[in-house]
Design a protein around this motif. Structure first.
Motif, PDB file in Angstrom:
ATOM      1  N   ARG A   1       0.856  -1.186   0.000  1.00  4.83           N
ATOM      2  CA  ARG A   1       0.000   0.000   0.000  1.00  4.83           C
ATOM      3  C   ARG A   1       0.885   1.227   0.000  1.00  4.83           C
ATOM      4  O   ARG A   1       1.859   1.307   0.738  1.00  4.83           O
ATOM      5  CB  ARG A   1      -0.898   0.050   1.233  1.00  4.83           C
TER       6      ARG A   1
ATOM      7  N   GLU B   1      -2.173  -2.767  -3.801  1.00  6.06           N
ATOM      8  CA  GLU B   1      -2.057  -3.601  -4.987  1.00  6.06           C
ATOM      9  C   GLU B   1      -1.517  -4.966  -4.596  1.00  6.06           C
ATOM     10  O   GLU B   1      -0.629  -5.064  -3.747  1.00  6.06           O
ATOM     11  CB  GLU B   1      -1.116  -2.932  -6.002  1.00  6.06           C
TER      12      GLU B   1
ATOM     13  N   PHE C   1       2.201   1.981  -7.948  1.00  5.95           N
ATOM     14  CA  PHE C   1       1.523   3.271  -7.741  1.00  5.95           C
ATOM     15  C   PHE C   1       2.305   4.117  -6.746  1.00  5.95           C
ATOM     16  O   PHE C   1       1.815   4.443  -5.669  1.00  5.95           O
ATOM     17  CB  PHE C   1       0.102   3.063  -7.217  1.00  5.95           C
TER      18      PHE C   1
ATOM     19  N   GLN D   1      -3.518   3.673  -2.327  1.00  8.82           N
ATOM     20  CA  GLN D   1      -3.506   2.596  -3.320  1.00  8.82           C
ATOM     21  C   GLN D   1      -2.968   1.305  -2.707  1.00  8.82           C
ATOM     22  O   GLN D   1      -1.874   1.296  -2.150  1.00  8.82           O
ATOM     23  CB  GLN D   1      -2.595   2.971  -4.493  1.00  8.82           C
TER      24      GLN D   1
END
Ligand SMILES: *[C@@H]1O[C@H](CO)[C@@H](O)[C@H](O)[C@H]1NC(C)=O
Ligand SMILES: *[C@@H]1O[C@H](CO)[C@@H](O)[C@H](O)[C@H]1NC(C)=O
Ligand SMILES: *[C@@H]1O[C@H](CO)[C@@H](O)[C@H](O)[C@H]1NC(C)=O
Length: 399
Positions: free
Chosen positions: A192, A198, A220, A196
């Motif tokens: 994280r 992922e 990100f 965001q």
């Protein structure tokens, strides 16, 4: 009419009597109301009441939300109240706030616990309340099943997508399988950054087909690196509950910095001037520190700057005999100072005073001159060496 009059008179008398009886009662009522009012006013010696309904919830990966309510029995509305929050585990911390909630970034695989108390915000004659505590239990899992030795690195490339996102950051993580993890264990990695989260899509596996590395070609990670990068690795197995593992990384500490770009060197009069530009990075120019190596091709000597200049003690050669080659590739970035990168200390950190030259090199690099041009992302560093006038060097420089 006389009967009516006397009846009227009688009523008036009774009202008067009632009034005489009621007045003290009213006064008593009024008095007690005043006393009640006095009770409601802050008693300077009494402690405040603790907050209620204190809860800790997982808000995101490696992030908790602490929430509480003011004590409903706390009547002191004219007193400004605040809260003192204490994080007890996994890492002690404490802060004060006027809000009734707070987000906190923390690893969570060992659980999380915190306490909160009501405090007077401005009136320090009031006493703080007692503490209320809450905790988040450590997630279940057998000992020795969680991953160990998690390391992550980021690398930045120039991106041609959009001017808003000029960089493309890749993330690479590796870990070792827990020593007591069953053979069928499979691990899953999540990260994280900001809001965001992922999940890894590109794993590398060991001989038992267990994931032990992960690669995000386009993570990100866009900001200038002020947030923590949170990484969570959990797992599953038919034979045991796999204990998850969290780790927080500071981006500046795990970024594999790129070399500077557009390095040029030229001779201007008696000056050797070397220029370069900030490496491809989301970090700002003032976060970088550089090391320059100048190579003597004839003797195989390196000259480093800044810092103590290292030259052979056995060869007391004048500066004029140095054949210097600026090795573009060896201009390397020493380190990123910190995320806060305070500019005020930069130049003294970047270029500490040139140390007193050793006796055999007293003619050597008498002054170093540093300039800075440009601004923002395309900052150019200029490093110049100014020679003593009596030394003629220039034909000896080789590039
Ligand atoms: C505390 O929680 C209880 C139960 O959820 C709720 O009824 C009560 O209103 C809450 N108190 C406050 C002050 O919010
Ligand atoms: C993890 O790192 C420690 C310290 O670097 C090392 O001693 C240990 O052997 C490593 N564990 C594994 C499973 O590689
Ligand atoms: C691993 O963690 C992710 C993110 O928190 C979660 O969605 C997933 O269900 C977990 N998987 C296992 C096997 O615990």
């Amino acid at each position: 009419p006389s009967a009516i009059e006397s009846r009227h008179q009688e009523l008036e008398d009774r009202q008067r009597q009632n009034l005489i009886i009621m007045t003290p009662a009213l006064l008593i009522l009024l008095g007690s109301a005043v006393m009640l009012q006095a009770d409601l006013l802050p008693d300077k010696k009494s402690a405040l009441l603790p907050p209620v309904n204190f809860t800790i919830k997982v808000a995101a990966l490696a992030q908790v939300l602490l929430r509480w309510e003011p004590n409903p029995d706390q009547e002191q509305r004219n007193v400004m109240l605040g809260y003192h929050v204490k994080i007890n585990a996994p890492q002690e911390d404490d802060f004060e706030t006027r809000n009734t909630e707070s987000k906190h970034v923390s690893v969570l695989h060992q659980g999380f616990s915190a306490s909160v108390q009501t405090i007077p915000w401005s009136d320090h004659a009031l006493l703080a309340s007692s503490w209320v505590s809450a905790e988040l239990k450590a997630p279940p899992g057998s000992p020795g099943t969680s991953i160990v030795n998690l390391t992550c690195t980021t690398n930045t490339m120039a991106s041609d997508w959009t001017p808003l996102r000029p960089y493309q950051v890749s993330l690479h993580c590796t870990w070792c399988v827990g020593k007591d993890a069953p053979e069928d264990t499979q691990y899953f990695l999540y990260y994280r950054y900001g809001s965001q989260t992922e999940e890894c899509q590109e794993y590398t596996q060991d001989t038992l087909k267990r994931n032990h590395a992960c690669w995000f070609p386009r993570a990100f990670i866009h900001s200038k690196g002020r947030d923590w990068l949170a990484v969570h690795v959990n797992g599953s197995s038919k034979h045991a509950a796999i204990k998850p593992f969290d780790q927080l990384f500071a981006l500046h500490a795990i970024d594999q910095v790129n070399p500077p770009v557009n390095v040029t060197a030229k001779i201007e009069g008696t000056r050797l001037s070397i220029q370069w530009e900030k490496p491809v990075s989301a970090f700002q120019a003032h976060c970088f520190d550089y090391e320059v190596k100048i190579y003597n091709t004839r003797k195989g000597y390196f000259q480093d700057t800044p810092g103590e200049m290292v030259v052979g003690n056995d060869e007391p050669k004048p500066w004029t005999e140095w054949f210097l080659v600026v090795l573009m590739a060896t201009i390397c970035i020493l380190f990123i100072l910190s995320l806060t990168c305070r500019r005020c200390h930069l130049w003294t950190k970047l270029f500490p005073p040139v140390p007193a030259p050793k006796s055999n090199i007293k003619d050597f690099a008498v002054t170093s001159n540093y300039e800075k041009t440009g601004s923002g992302e395309t900052e150019i560093e200029v490093l110049s060496f100014v020679e003593e006038p009596e030394l003629e060097v220039l034909e000896d420089f080789v590039f």
